[in-house]
Design a protein around this motif. Structure first.
Motif, PDB file in Angstrom:
ATOM      1  N   THR A   1      67.583  71.271  -6.653  1.00 35.70           N
ATOM      2  CA  THR A   1      66.824  71.614  -5.454  1.00 35.70           C
ATOM      3  C   THR A   1      67.781  71.600  -4.266  1.00 35.70           C
ATOM      4  OG1 THR A   1      66.234  69.268  -5.246  1.00 35.70           O
ATOM      5  CG2 THR A   1      64.667  70.718  -6.368  1.00 35.70           C
ATOM      6  N   ASP A   2      67.259  71.829  -3.105  1.00 39.60           N
ATOM      7  CA  ASP A   2      68.077  71.782  -1.892  1.00 39.60           C
ATOM      8  C   ASP A   2      67.451  70.771  -0.936  1.00 39.60           C
ATOM      9  OD1 ASP A   2      69.935  72.295   0.015  1.00 39.60           O
ATOM     10  OD2 ASP A   2      69.028  74.166   0.726  1.00 39.60           O
ATOM     11  N   PRO A   3      68.043  69.576  -0.771  1.00 35.67           N
ATOM     12  CA  PRO A   3      69.272  69.127  -1.446  1.00 35.67           C
ATOM     13  C   PRO A   3      69.003  68.697  -2.877  1.00 35.67           C
ATOM     14  CG  PRO A   3      68.414  67.379  -0.083  1.00 35.67           C
ATOM     15  CD  PRO A   3      67.511  68.553   0.156  1.00 35.67           C
ATOM     16  N   PRO A   4      70.028  68.651  -3.728  1.00 31.74           N
ATOM     17  CA  PRO A   4      69.837  68.218  -5.117  1.00 31.74           C
ATOM     18  C   PRO A   4      69.475  66.738  -5.171  1.00 31.74           C
ATOM     19  CG  PRO A   4      72.165  68.458  -4.641  1.00 31.74           C
ATOM     20  CD  PRO A   4      71.440  69.000  -3.454  1.00 31.74           C
ATOM     21  N   VAL A   5      68.772  66.344  -6.244  1.00 33.36           N
ATOM     22  CA  VAL A   5      68.367  64.952  -6.437  1.00 33.36           C
ATOM     23  C   VAL A   5      68.905  64.488  -7.787  1.00 33.36           C
ATOM     24  CG1 VAL A   5      66.441  63.342  -6.632  1.00 33.36           C
ATOM     25  CG2 VAL A   5      66.276  65.307  -5.073  1.00 33.36           C
ATOM     26  N   ASP A   6      69.775  63.482  -7.782  1.00 39.89           N
ATOM     27  CA  ASP A   6      70.314  62.950  -9.029  1.00 39.89           C
ATOM     28  C   ASP A   6      69.279  62.076  -9.713  1.00 39.89           C
ATOM     29  OD1 ASP A   6      72.658  64.240  -8.536  1.00 39.89           O
ATOM     30  OD2 ASP A   6      73.795  62.460  -7.954  1.00 39.89           O
ATOM     31  N   LEU A   7      69.102  62.307 -11.026  1.00 42.29           N
ATOM     32  CA  LEU A   7      68.089  61.590 -11.789  1.00 42.29           C
ATOM     33  C   LEU A   7      68.678  60.648 -12.826  1.00 42.29           C
ATOM     34  CD1 LEU A   7      65.674  64.593 -12.407  1.00 42.29           C
ATOM     35  CD2 LEU A   7      65.488  62.823 -10.650  1.00 42.29           C
ATOM     36  N   ALA A   8      69.884  60.915 -13.290  1.00 46.45           N
ATOM     37  CA  ALA A   8      70.525  60.046 -14.292  1.00 46.45           C
ATOM     38  C   ALA A   8      72.013  60.318 -14.292  1.00 46.45           C
ATOM     39  CB  ALA A   8      69.931  60.294 -15.685  1.00 46.45           C
ATOM     40  N   TYR A   9      72.758  59.289 -14.658  1.00 45.71           N
ATOM     41  CA  TYR A   9      74.207  59.416 -14.736  1.00 45.71           C
ATOM     42  C   TYR A   9      74.675  59.049 -16.140  1.00 45.71           C
ATOM     43  CZ  TYR A   9      74.099  59.488  -9.624  1.00 45.71           C
ATOM     44  OH  TYR A   9      73.828  59.814  -8.317  1.00 45.71           O
ATOM     45  N   LEU A  10      75.758  59.664 -16.562  1.00 44.78           N
ATOM     46  CA  LEU A  10      76.397  59.318 -17.826  1.00 44.78           C
ATOM     47  C   LEU A  10      77.874  59.643 -17.722  1.00 44.78           C
ATOM     48  CD1 LEU A  10      75.877  62.131 -20.406  1.00 44.78           C
ATOM     49  CD2 LEU A  10      74.444  62.087 -18.378  1.00 44.78           C
ATOM     50  N   GLU A  11      78.633  59.192 -18.694  1.00 48.39           N
ATOM     51  CA  GLU A  11      80.056  59.492 -18.772  1.00 48.39           C
ATOM     52  C   GLU A  11      80.306  60.407 -19.960  1.00 48.39           C
ATOM     53  OE1 GLU A  11      82.039  55.742 -19.046  1.00 48.39           O
ATOM     54  OE2 GLU A  11      82.230  55.538 -16.867  1.00 48.39           O
ATOM     55  N   VAL A  12      81.250  61.310 -19.797  1.00 50.12           N
ATOM     56  CA  VAL A  12      81.644  62.207 -20.875  1.00 50.12           C
ATOM     57  C   VAL A  12      83.128  62.008 -21.137  1.00 50.12           C
ATOM     58  CG1 VAL A  12      81.829  64.592 -21.655  1.00 50.12           C
ATOM     59  CG2 VAL A  12      79.888  63.892 -20.226  1.00 50.12           C
ATOM     60  N   GLU A  13      83.439  61.555 -22.344  1.00 52.32           N
ATOM     61  CA  GLU A  13      84.837  61.373 -22.738  1.00 52.32           C
ATOM     62  C   GLU A  13      85.283  62.595 -23.529  1.00 52.32           C
ATOM     63  OE1 GLU A  13      87.814  58.189 -24.994  1.00 52.32           O
ATOM     64  OE2 GLU A  13      85.635  57.881 -25.008  1.00 52.32           O
ATOM     65  N   LEU A  14      86.210  63.337 -22.964  1.00 51.88           N
ATOM     66  CA  LEU A  14      86.714  64.552 -23.599  1.00 51.88           C
ATOM     67  C   LEU A  14      88.013  64.228 -24.323  1.00 51.88           C
ATOM     68  CD1 LEU A  14      86.526  67.600 -24.068  1.00 51.88           C
ATOM     69  CD2 LEU A  14      87.765  67.926 -21.907  1.00 51.88           C
ATOM     70  N   GLU A  15      88.011  64.415 -25.632  1.00 52.26           N
ATOM     71  CA  GLU A  15      89.201  64.172 -26.444  1.00 52.26           C
ATOM     72  C   GLU A  15      89.900  65.486 -26.741  1.00 52.26           C
ATOM     73  OE1 GLU A  15      87.766  62.179 -29.911  1.00 52.26           O
ATOM     74  OE2 GLU A  15      87.602  60.223 -28.901  1.00 52.26           O
ATOM     75  N   ALA A  16      91.204  65.408 -26.977  1.00 52.79           N
ATOM     76  CA  ALA A  16      91.959  66.607 -27.333  1.00 52.79           C
ATOM     77  C   ALA A  16      91.512  67.101 -28.700  1.00 52.79           C
ATOM     78  CB  ALA A  16      93.454  66.311 -27.343  1.00 52.79           C
ATOM     79  N   GLY A  17      91.631  68.397 -28.932  1.00 53.84           N
ATOM     80  CA  GLY A  17      91.268  68.994 -30.213  1.00 53.84           C
ATOM     81  C   GLY A  17      92.349  69.954 -30.673  1.00 53.84           C
ATOM     82  N   PRO A  18      92.218  70.517 -31.859  1.00 61.74           N
ATOM     83  CA  PRO A  18      93.218  71.469 -32.362  1.00 61.74           C
ATOM     84  C   PRO A  18      93.412  72.620 -31.384  1.00 61.74           C
ATOM     85  CG  PRO A  18      91.628  70.899 -34.074  1.00 61.74           C
ATOM     86  CD  PRO A  18      91.094  70.339 -32.791  1.00 61.74           C
ATOM     87  N   ALA A  19      94.662  72.904 -31.075  1.00 63.23           N
ATOM     88  CA  ALA A  19      94.945  73.964 -30.113  1.00 63.23           C
ATOM     89  C   ALA A  19      96.276  74.618 -30.472  1.00 63.23           C
ATOM     90  CB  ALA A  19      94.955  73.393 -28.685  1.00 63.23           C
ATOM     91  N   THR A  20      97.051  74.964 -29.469  1.00 61.68           N
ATOM     92  CA  THR A  20      98.312  75.671 -29.698  1.00 61.68           C
ATOM     93  C   THR A  20      99.510  74.853 -29.240  1.00 61.68           C
ATOM     94  OG1 THR A  20      98.090  76.806 -27.561  1.00 61.68           O
ATOM     95  CG2 THR A  20      97.190  77.918 -29.502  1.00 61.68           C
ATOM     96  N   GLY A  21      99.322  73.548 -29.091  1.00 56.25           N
ATOM     97  CA  GLY A  21     100.424  72.700 -28.644  1.00 56.25           C
ATOM     98  C   GLY A  21     101.564  72.659 -29.657  1.00 56.25           C
ATOM     99  N   THR A  22     102.764  72.374 -29.160  1.00 51.11           N
ATOM    100  CA  THR A  22     103.959  72.277 -30.003  1.00 51.11           C
ATOM    101  C   THR A  22     104.520  70.868 -29.916  1.00 51.11           C
ATOM    102  OG1 THR A  22     104.488  74.608 -29.600  1.00 51.11           O
ATOM    103  CG2 THR A  22     106.258  73.212 -30.451  1.00 51.11           C
ATOM    104  N   ALA A  23     104.812  70.290 -31.069  1.00 55.22           N
ATOM    105  CA  ALA A  23     105.365  68.935 -31.089  1.00 55.22           C
ATOM    106  C   ALA A  23     106.747  68.914 -30.450  1.00 55.22           C
ATOM    107  CB  ALA A  23     105.441  68.427 -32.526  1.00 55.22           C
ATOM    108  N   ARG A  24     107.022  67.865 -29.685  1.00 54.37           N
ATOM    109  CA  ARG A  24     108.336  67.703 -29.085  1.00 54.37           C
ATOM    110  C   ARG A  24     109.356  67.320 -30.158  1.00 54.37           C
ATOM    111  NH1 ARG A  24     106.809  63.077 -25.431  1.00 54.37           N
ATOM    112  NH2 ARG A  24     109.049  62.926 -25.062  1.00 54.37           N
TER     113      ARG A  24
END
Length: 281
Positions: free
Chosen positions: A94-117
């Motif tokens: 809405t305007d203004p927005p109303v926060d109703l709940a909070y949580l945390e999101v833990e983002l882990e790395a996944g398979p991609a195109t990285g190259t090992a050092r």
């Protein structure tokens, strides 16, 4: 605060969040019937503090009467985000927005195109010195398999030592007891850095095997010190860390780096890591 774990590149499982509406005088209103299915919802993701939102997650009503909302975690929402922990707010759009709940999101790395050092030592070198180390103290998500990141750090550590100990001066004979003072300038030895980057450091000679051992001890020291920092009973782990750190220092201080500049398997340049150059006024 609830925490949801997602892996980059993979759709996460949806969750149901129970909401409470804030009252006009603060606090929360217990009557969930104050919500309606027409109330517009969204879920914003941000790095915390007063930083700007970095993504929006789909949110929809499961039951407005019960104040239950479903939040989805599509992989596309995290495509441009670095792994880490983010704050999320389920809110009325809405305007203004109303926060109703909070949580945390833990983002882990996944398979991609990285190259090992690049590394000088293998996981077998660690296993030979301390069996079952990875199953005991490893963290694949952060260390990569076989402590690959720390083994790459060990190569950087050794390369910098070699660059720092090189002095562009005449060969010191066995009867010469002093070395002319020349400041270490590893960043200017680009030609030597190129040889090191090209895997010209000999590691199969007796001197090379000492360098392998020194790096193995260096990595073990880092692993045990990190484990000690995360442990409530750190005494024995700190002793192990100090033991291996000292062995790494003692081994490297009595070693010689041999560089094969023409790929014939023999040393064309030797750099002593046993010297300490001091300047007297």
């Amino acid at each position: 605060m609830n925490r949801v774990t997602c892996r980059k590149g993979v759709d996460g499982s949806s969750i149901t969040v129970a909401l409470q509406r804030r009252g006009v005088n603060g606090g929360y209103v217990d009557d969930a019937s104050t919500f309606t299915a027409d109330d517009p919802l969204t879920c914003v993701l941000w790095p915390g503090g007063d930083l700007a939102s970095v993504a929006t997650l789909p949110a929809s009503w499961v039951s407005a009467d019960d104040g239950a909302v479903q939040v989805d975690f599509p992989a596309s929402a995290f495509a441009d985000l670095a792994p880490g922990i983010y704050r999320a707010a389920v809110r009325l759009a809405t305007d203004p927005p109303v926060d109703l709940a909070y949580l945390e999101v833990e983002l882990e790395a996944g398979p991609a195109t990285g190259t090992a050092r690049p590394v000088y030592i293998t996981s077998d070198d660690l296993q030979e010195e301390f069996p079952n180390l990875e199953s005991m103290l490893g963290h694949v998500d952060t260390d990569q398999t076989g402590f690959a990141k720390l083994r790459a750090d060990a190569r950087d550590w050794l390369d910098l030592l070699v660059l720092s100990h090189y002095r562009p001066s005449d060969v010191v004979g066995p009867l010469q007891f002093s070395i002319p003072w020349i400041p270490a300038q590893p960043e200017t030895n680009a030609w030597l850095a190129d040889y090191l980057a090209g895997d010209c450091l000999l590691l199969t000679t007796p001197n090379g095997r000492r360098l392998i051992k020194a790096q193995t001890y260096w990595v073990l020291g880092r692993i045990f010190r990190r484990a000690a920092n995360a442990s409530a009973s750190a005494g024995n782990l700190l002793d192990m860390a100090s033991h291996y750190e000292m062995r790494a220092s003692d081994t490297i201080a009595t070693s010689i780096a041999e560089i094969d500049t023409n790929d014939d398997g023999s040393a064309d340049l030797t750099i002593s890591l046993r010297t300490t150059v001091t300047r007297r006024r």
